[in-house]
Design a protein around this motif. Structure first.
Motif, PDB file in Angstrom:
ATOM      1  N   ALA A   5     -48.066 -49.672  -1.757  1.00  0.00           N
ATOM      2  CA  ALA A   5     -48.128 -49.985  -0.328  1.00  0.00           C
ATOM      3  C   ALA A   5     -47.071 -51.011   0.065  1.00  0.00           C
ATOM      4  O   ALA A   5     -46.448 -50.900   1.124  1.00  0.00           O
ATOM      5  N   THR A   6     -46.838 -51.990  -0.804  1.00  0.00           N
ATOM      6  CA  THR A   6     -45.817 -53.000  -0.517  1.00  0.00           C
ATOM      7  C   THR A   6     -44.421 -52.385  -0.538  1.00  0.00           C
ATOM      8  O   THR A   6     -43.588 -52.696   0.322  1.00  0.00           O
ATOM      9  N   ILE A   7     -44.156 -51.521  -1.477  1.00  0.00           N
ATOM     10  CA  ILE A   7     -42.847 -50.855  -1.545  1.00  0.00           C
ATOM     11  C   ILE A   7     -42.628 -49.977  -0.321  1.00  0.00           C
ATOM     12  O   ILE A   7     -41.544 -49.987   0.286  1.00  0.00           O
ATOM     13  N   ILE A   8     -43.655 -49.240   0.082  1.00  0.00           N
ATOM     14  CA  ILE A   8     -43.533 -48.386   1.274  1.00  0.00           C
ATOM     15  C   ILE A   8     -43.304 -49.241   2.518  1.00  0.00           C
ATOM     16  O   ILE A   8     -42.459 -48.904   3.357  1.00  0.00           O
ATOM     17  N   ALA A   9     -44.028 -50.354   2.648  1.00  0.00           N
ATOM     18  CA  ALA A   9     -43.826 -51.242   3.794  1.00  0.00           C
ATOM     19  C   ALA A   9     -42.409 -51.803   3.795  1.00  0.00           C
ATOM     20  O   ALA A   9     -41.774 -51.909   4.854  1.00  0.00           O
ATOM     21  N   PHE A  10     -41.893 -52.152   2.616  1.00  0.00           N
ATOM     22  CA  PHE A  10     -40.528 -52.669   2.522  1.00  0.00           C
ATOM     23  C   PHE A  10     -39.512 -51.604   2.944  1.00  0.00           C
ATOM     24  O   PHE A  10     -38.558 -51.889   3.668  1.00  0.00           O
ATOM     25  N   LEU A  11     -39.725 -50.370   2.522  1.00  0.00           N
ATOM     26  CA  LEU A  11     -38.818 -49.280   2.908  1.00  0.00           C
ATOM     27  C   LEU A  11     -38.888 -49.001   4.408  1.00  0.00           C
ATOM     28  O   LEU A  11     -37.854 -48.702   5.037  1.00  0.00           O
ATOM     29  N   ILE A  12     -40.065 -49.102   4.990  1.00  0.00           N
ATOM     30  CA  ILE A  12     -40.188 -48.914   6.441  1.00  0.00           C
ATOM     31  C   ILE A  12     -39.463 -50.027   7.185  1.00  0.00           C
ATOM     32  O   ILE A  12     -38.796 -49.772   8.192  1.00  0.00           O
ATOM     33  N   VAL A  13     -39.574 -51.256   6.697  1.00  0.00           N
ATOM     34  CA  VAL A  13     -38.858 -52.373   7.331  1.00  0.00           C
ATOM     35  C   VAL A  13     -37.349 -52.133   7.277  1.00  0.00           C
ATOM     36  O   VAL A  13     -36.634 -52.350   8.260  1.00  0.00           O
ATOM     37  N   ILE A  14     -36.848 -51.654   6.144  1.00  0.00           N
ATOM     38  CA  ILE A  14     -35.412 -51.358   6.031  1.00  0.00           C
ATOM     39  C   ILE A  14     -35.016 -50.242   6.986  1.00  0.00           C
ATOM     40  O   ILE A  14     -34.001 -50.334   7.689  1.00  0.00           O
ATOM     41  N   ALA A  15     -35.816 -49.183   7.045  1.00  0.00           N
ATOM     42  CA  ALA A  15     -35.507 -48.056   7.932  1.00  0.00           C
ATOM     43  C   ALA A  15     -35.515 -48.483   9.389  1.00  0.00           C
ATOM     44  O   ALA A  15     -34.625 -48.092  10.165  1.00  0.00           O
ATOM     45  N   SER A  17     -34.975 -51.492  10.516  1.00  0.00           N
ATOM     46  CA  SER A  17     -33.853 -52.404  10.737  1.00  0.00           C
ATOM     47  C   SER A  17     -32.555 -51.636  10.974  1.00  0.00           C
ATOM     48  O   SER A  17     -31.733 -52.030  11.800  1.00  0.00           O
ATOM     49  N   TYR A  18     -32.358 -50.541  10.262  1.00  0.00           N
ATOM     50  CA  TYR A  18     -31.139 -49.761  10.440  1.00  0.00           C
ATOM     51  C   TYR A  18     -31.180 -48.871  11.677  1.00  0.00           C
ATOM     52  O   TYR A  18     -30.147 -48.500  12.211  1.00  0.00           O
ATOM     53  N   ARG A  19     -32.332 -48.512  12.144  1.00  0.00           N
ATOM     54  CA  ARG A  19     -32.483 -47.639  13.312  1.00  0.00           C
ATOM     55  C   ARG A  19     -32.985 -48.417  14.520  1.00  0.00           C
ATOM     56  O   ARG A  19     -33.719 -47.884  15.339  1.00  0.00           O
ATOM     57  N   ARG A  20     -32.580 -49.658  14.626  1.00  0.00           N
ATOM     58  CA  ARG A  20     -33.035 -50.513  15.712  1.00  0.00           C
ATOM     59  C   ARG A  20     -32.638 -49.986  17.084  1.00  0.00           C
ATOM     60  O   ARG A  20     -33.327 -50.193  18.061  1.00  0.00           O
ATOM     61  N   ASP A  21     -31.506 -49.280  17.169  1.00  0.00           N
ATOM     62  CA  ASP A  21     -31.045 -48.765  18.451  1.00  0.00           C
ATOM     63  C   ASP A  21     -31.960 -47.671  18.986  1.00  0.00           C
ATOM     64  O   ASP A  21     -32.055 -47.459  20.189  1.00  0.00           O
ATOM     65  N   MET A  22     -32.670 -46.962  18.123  1.00  0.00           N
ATOM     66  CA  MET A  22     -33.574 -45.906  18.551  1.00  0.00           C
ATOM     67  C   MET A  22     -34.974 -46.438  18.872  1.00  0.00           C
ATOM     68  O   MET A  22     -35.783 -45.738  19.468  1.00  0.00           O
ATOM     69  N   LEU A  23     -35.243 -47.677  18.494  1.00  0.00           N
ATOM     70  CA  LEU A  23     -36.568 -48.248  18.667  1.00  0.00           C
ATOM     71  C   LEU A  23     -36.728 -48.770  20.092  1.00  0.00           C
ATOM     72  O   LEU A  23     -35.837 -49.399  20.635  1.00  0.00           O
ATOM     73  N   PHE A  28     -41.906 -54.700  17.351  1.00  0.00           N
ATOM     74  CA  PHE A  28     -42.407 -53.881  16.259  1.00  0.00           C
ATOM     75  C   PHE A  28     -41.781 -54.230  14.905  1.00  0.00           C
ATOM     76  O   PHE A  28     -42.504 -54.326  13.909  1.00  0.00           O
ATOM     77  N   PRO A  29     -40.455 -54.451  14.813  1.00  0.00           N
ATOM     78  CA  PRO A  29     -39.898 -54.861  13.502  1.00  0.00           C
ATOM     79  C   PRO A  29     -40.492 -56.182  12.994  1.00  0.00           C
ATOM     80  O   PRO A  29     -40.733 -56.336  11.794  1.00  0.00           O
ATOM     81  N   PHE A  30     -40.760 -57.114  13.893  1.00  0.00           N
ATOM     82  CA  PHE A  30     -41.369 -58.381  13.479  1.00  0.00           C
ATOM     83  C   PHE A  30     -42.804 -58.163  12.996  1.00  0.00           C
ATOM     84  O   PHE A  30     -43.255 -58.820  12.058  1.00  0.00           O
ATOM     85  N   LEU A  31     -43.513 -57.240  13.653  1.00  0.00           N
ATOM     86  CA  LEU A  31     -44.854 -56.890  13.200  1.00  0.00           C
ATOM     87  C   LEU A  31     -44.808 -56.303  11.795  1.00  0.00           C
ATOM     88  O   LEU A  31     -45.636 -56.626  10.945  1.00  0.00           O
ATOM     89  N   LEU A  32     -43.814 -55.466  11.535  1.00  0.00           N
ATOM     90  CA  LEU A  32     -43.665 -54.896  10.193  1.00  0.00           C
ATOM     91  C   LEU A  32     -43.372 -55.973   9.154  1.00  0.00           C
ATOM     92  O   LEU A  32     -43.886 -55.922   8.038  1.00  0.00           O
ATOM     93  N   PHE A  33     -42.540 -56.951   9.508  1.00  0.00           N
ATOM     94  CA  PHE A  33     -42.267 -58.054   8.574  1.00  0.00           C
ATOM     95  C   PHE A  33     -43.539 -58.843   8.276  1.00  0.00           C
ATOM     96  O   PHE A  33     -43.779 -59.244   7.137  1.00  0.00           O
ATOM     97  N   ALA A  34     -44.364 -59.074   9.298  1.00  0.00           N
ATOM     98  CA  ALA A  34     -45.617 -59.803   9.084  1.00  0.00           C
ATOM     99  C   ALA A  34     -46.543 -59.022   8.157  1.00  0.00           C
ATOM    100  O   ALA A  34     -47.155 -59.596   7.254  1.00  0.00           O
ATOM    101  N   VAL A  35     -46.623 -57.703   8.362  1.00  0.00           N
ATOM    102  CA  VAL A  35     -47.453 -56.870   7.490  1.00  0.00           C
ATOM    103  C   VAL A  35     -46.886 -56.867   6.072  1.00  0.00           C
ATOM    104  O   VAL A  35     -47.636 -56.885   5.092  1.00  0.00           O
ATOM    105  N   LEU A  36     -45.561 -56.871   5.957  1.00  0.00           N
ATOM    106  CA  LEU A  36     -44.935 -56.909   4.637  1.00  0.00           C
ATOM    107  C   LEU A  36     -45.293 -58.198   3.896  1.00  0.00           C
ATOM    108  O   LEU A  36     -45.630 -58.175   2.713  1.00  0.00           O
ATOM    109  N   PHE A  37     -45.245 -59.337   4.579  1.00  0.00           N
ATOM    110  CA  PHE A  37     -45.639 -60.600   3.947  1.00  0.00           C
ATOM    111  C   PHE A  37     -47.108 -60.566   3.542  1.00  0.00           C
ATOM    112  O   PHE A  37     -47.476 -61.050   2.470  1.00  0.00           O
ATOM    113  N   TYR A  38     -47.948 -59.999   4.390  1.00  0.00           N
ATOM    114  CA  TYR A  38     -49.366 -59.881   4.076  1.00  0.00           C
ATOM    115  C   TYR A  38     -49.576 -59.046   2.809  1.00  0.00           C
ATOM    116  O   TYR A  38     -50.307 -59.447   1.906  1.00  0.00           O
ATOM    117  N   GLN A  39     -48.913 -57.905   2.732  1.00  0.00           N
ATOM    118  CA  GLN A  39     -49.078 -57.038   1.568  1.00  0.00           C
ATOM    119  C   GLN A  39     -48.464 -57.642   0.318  1.00  0.00           C
ATOM    120  O   GLN A  39     -49.030 -57.520  -0.779  1.00  0.00           O
TER     121      GLN A  39
END
Length: 160
Positions: A5-15, A17-23, A28-39
């Protein structure tokens, strides 16, 4: 499972971050970082073999935990198209999570958020028993209030 779960969350954060223009969401990216720290904190706490390492995992977990409800609420506001009328509202929402992070980082000295955290010996993974301090229930009240406020905002916008 926690490692996957931590690896998947890390990969989602990377994805994200690279697709920020489509977001469409700013928060939402900050929420993902918070969830990543939690996991990540949970993972470290689960695989730890000593109490000191479990405490580090506990502190890493609480870097993300206080921010998750606040960032989720901000994502809800963005989703509903609601903007802040006053410019100091956004920094005000982050005062309590920052205070919680500080109190968790120094709980051994101040005992305001937690009186003690006891790890059970002989269990398969780190299982902390939190003994609440004087501000613990105020933290719970804040986090549940933000979550309820987000749900009420979603429901009220859905009914319009």
């Amino acid at each position: 499972m926690a490692a996957i779960a931590t690896i998947i969350a890390f990969l989602i954060v990377i994805a994200v971050s690279y697709r920020r223009d489509m977001l469409k969401s700013t928060f939402f990216p900050f929420l993902l970082f918070a969830v990543l720290f939690y996991q990540l904190g949970n993972l470290i706490e689960i695989v730890s073999t000593t109490v000191d390492v479990a405490n580090v995992g506990f502190k890493i977990r609480f870097i993300g935990v206080p921010f998750i409800p606040t960032l989720w609420y901000l994502c809800v506001l963005e989703f509903c198209g609601i903007e802040f009328k006053k410019k100091y509202t956004l920094p005000f929402l982050f005062v309590v999570p920052l205070l919680i992070c500080f109190l968790v980082g120094t709980w051994e000295w101040n005992h305001l958020l937690f009186s003690d955290v006891i790890y059970s010996e002989g269990s398969y993974w780190g299982n902390p028993k939190i003994i609440p301090g004087p501000l613990f229930y105020w933290r719970q009240l804040y986090q549940y209030s933000i979550n309820i406020l987000g749900i009420v905002t979603l429901v009220s916008q859905y009914r319009k």
